[in-house]
Design an enzyme around this catalytic site. Structure first.
Site, PDB file in Angstrom:
ATOM      1  N   ASP A  78     -10.527 -27.578   2.978  1.00 16.77           N
ATOM      2  CA  ASP A  78      -9.345 -26.935   2.409  1.00 16.77           C
ATOM      3  C   ASP A  78      -9.221 -25.499   2.884  1.00 16.77           C
ATOM      4  O   ASP A  78     -10.206 -24.865   3.291  1.00 16.77           O
ATOM      5  CB  ASP A  78      -9.388 -26.993   0.881  1.00 16.77           C
ATOM      6  CG  ASP A  78     -10.640 -26.341   0.287  1.00 16.77           C
ATOM      7  OD1 ASP A  78     -11.722 -26.503   0.887  1.00 16.77           O
ATOM      8  OD2 ASP A  78     -10.536 -25.686  -0.767  1.00 16.77           O
ATOM      9  N   GLU A 147     -13.380 -26.340  -1.855  1.00 12.07           N
ATOM     10  CA  GLU A 147     -14.268 -25.182  -1.940  1.00 12.07           C
ATOM     11  C   GLU A 147     -13.503 -23.926  -2.311  1.00 12.07           C
ATOM     12  O   GLU A 147     -14.001 -23.091  -3.076  1.00 12.07           O
ATOM     13  CB  GLU A 147     -14.996 -24.979  -0.601  1.00 12.07           C
ATOM     14  CG  GLU A 147     -16.111 -23.940  -0.636  1.00 12.07           C
ATOM     15  CD  GLU A 147     -15.665 -22.512  -0.340  1.00 12.07           C
ATOM     16  OE1 GLU A 147     -16.463 -21.585  -0.524  1.00 12.07           O
ATOM     17  OE2 GLU A 147     -14.489 -22.319   0.062  1.00 12.07           O
TER      18      GLU A 147
END
Length: 403
Positions: A78, A147
């Site tokens: 991400d 994350e």
């Protein structure tokens, strides 16, 4: 450098062109791309979905002695949001732009944080496979979601699964910083995310009166104490200058008042007031003792206290050369003439979920002499630095897997 685009760069750019930006990351598309890459390399690919719609891609290169402890290469897929109006290149085009010195810049969100690292992992394994070299230990590459929003639905859940336990991990190479200077920094620990809310309740009434025992009167001493702590820690950090200050940042506890809530109308004294602090606690102090200080502060002033993420722990990997993986990691950097400094990360990475499982983890990125633009506008990577980084990972993976 020639104008011809290396295939490793093409694949890197394809990875960058997948929009995995929050709040709606294209995780499925990203997983399909990574599985295809793994299959093309000759790795075994699987998907673990701890939370629906958030796939964790696990790529496996089995070693000749698979019962030995394995090597884990960790990457998150991400990326953070962009303010596109401030970008000179579309953030998900991965434009390859020539520079005056004959190199190229590759512009994209995630080009530094941290798709470049995942791509270097893939290309290093590709080189190892194509060379015919056999590795003793099994090597895993794990691409995890979320994350950038705390990893709660990613690595935090993944490390509790049977799939993770069966990997038998002995050492984790995780996310590290890109550097604008010659020195390479690697993370051996990080500050604990310790965000807290103090809430006070008190008497209310008309704003024209001197009302006693108000919520804000109870909360102000707490705010003052926290801001005094902030000043004290900052004063100690200010002793260091320039690059040394960056290196030392993780050794101090940062305190920031981020949310102040209370009141609905100017002439009404609010019955409730709250203050939220983002605190990053250095692992050099006892986390439980620090949390007791916060609890005692709240009790002394008659306010409520809540830790937003009480599951966060203090984690540290001791730099102990008697550990074969740590010794091999450091020896590899030294053999490559890499000038390194171990530091405590100021922020949080997924390694904080790996270390409590008894697995040593270092956050590492070999790219230096490049402006650190993680989370910034016009994030880019220099092509030659990326290609050089691949070769560093070839040696690092080979040495770790054969130690």
């Amino acid at each position: 450098m020639t104008l011809a685009e290396p295939e490793s760069v093409t694949r890197f750019r394809q990875f960058l062109q997948i929009n995995t930006m929050h709040p709606t990351p294209e995780y499925r598309k990203c997983a399909e791309f990574l599985i295809a890459q793994g299959n093309d390399i000759g790795m075994e690919a699987s998907v673990v979905e701890c939370v629906e719609g958030k796939p964790i891609v696990v790529l496996k290169l089995e070693g000749t002695e698979p019962s030995e402890k394995s090597i884990l290469l960790s990457c998150h897929t991400d990326v953070v949001p962009v303010f596109e109006e401030y970008w000179t290149h579309p953030p998900f085009a991965a434009d390859r732009v020539p520079t005056e010195d004959g190199d190229f810049r590759i512009y994209a969100r995630g080009s530094q944080d941290m798709k470049v690292t995942g791509s270097m992992y893939l290309e290093a394994i590709r080189k190892i496979k194509s060379s015919g070299l056999k590795l003793k230990r099994t090597v895993f590459i794990v691409f995890a979601p979320d994350e950038e929003i705390g990893g709660k639905d990613g690595v935090m859940k993944f490390v509790e699964t049977e799939e993770f336990r069966s990997m038998n991990v002995g050492f984790d190479v995780d996310e590290g910083p890109i550097r604008s200077l010659d020195k390479t920094l690697f993370f051996y620990s990080e500050r604990t995310i310790n965000q807290v809310v103090f809430t006070a309740h008190g008497n209310t009434g008309h704003g024209s009166q001197f009302i006693e025992g108000t919520a804000i009167e109870k909360l102000l001493p707490v705010i003052n104490e926290m801001m005094n702590l902030r000043k004290s820690e900052k004063t100690k950090l200010d002793v260091f200058q320039g690059d040394e200050r960056v290196i030392k940042l993780g050794e101090f506890t940062s305190v920031n008042l981020t949310i102040l809530k209370g009141g609905k109308q100017a002439n009404v004294v609010p019955s409730t007031f709250s203050a939220t602090f983002d605190i990053r606690v250095t692992p050099l102090i006892d986390l439980e003792e620090f949390r007791k200080f916060l609890t005692d502060l709240a009790e002394k002033n008659g306010v409520e206290f809540k830790i937003i993420h009480p599951e966060e722990k203090s984690t540290i990997t001791k730099i102990d050369r008697s550990n074969i993986f740590i010794s091999t990691f450091l020896n590899t950097l030294e053999s490559k003439k890499i000038d390194y400094v171990p530091i405590i990360s100021a922020g949080g990475t997924d390694a904080r979920y790996i270390r409590p499982k008894g697995i040593p983890a270092f956050g590492f990125n070999p790219i230096t002499n490049t402006p650190n633009l993680a989370h910034n506008h016009d994030e880019y990577i220099i092509e030659s630095k990326y290609l050089n980084g691949i070769d560093i990972y070839v040696d690092l993976v080979e040495n770790l897997a054969n130690c």
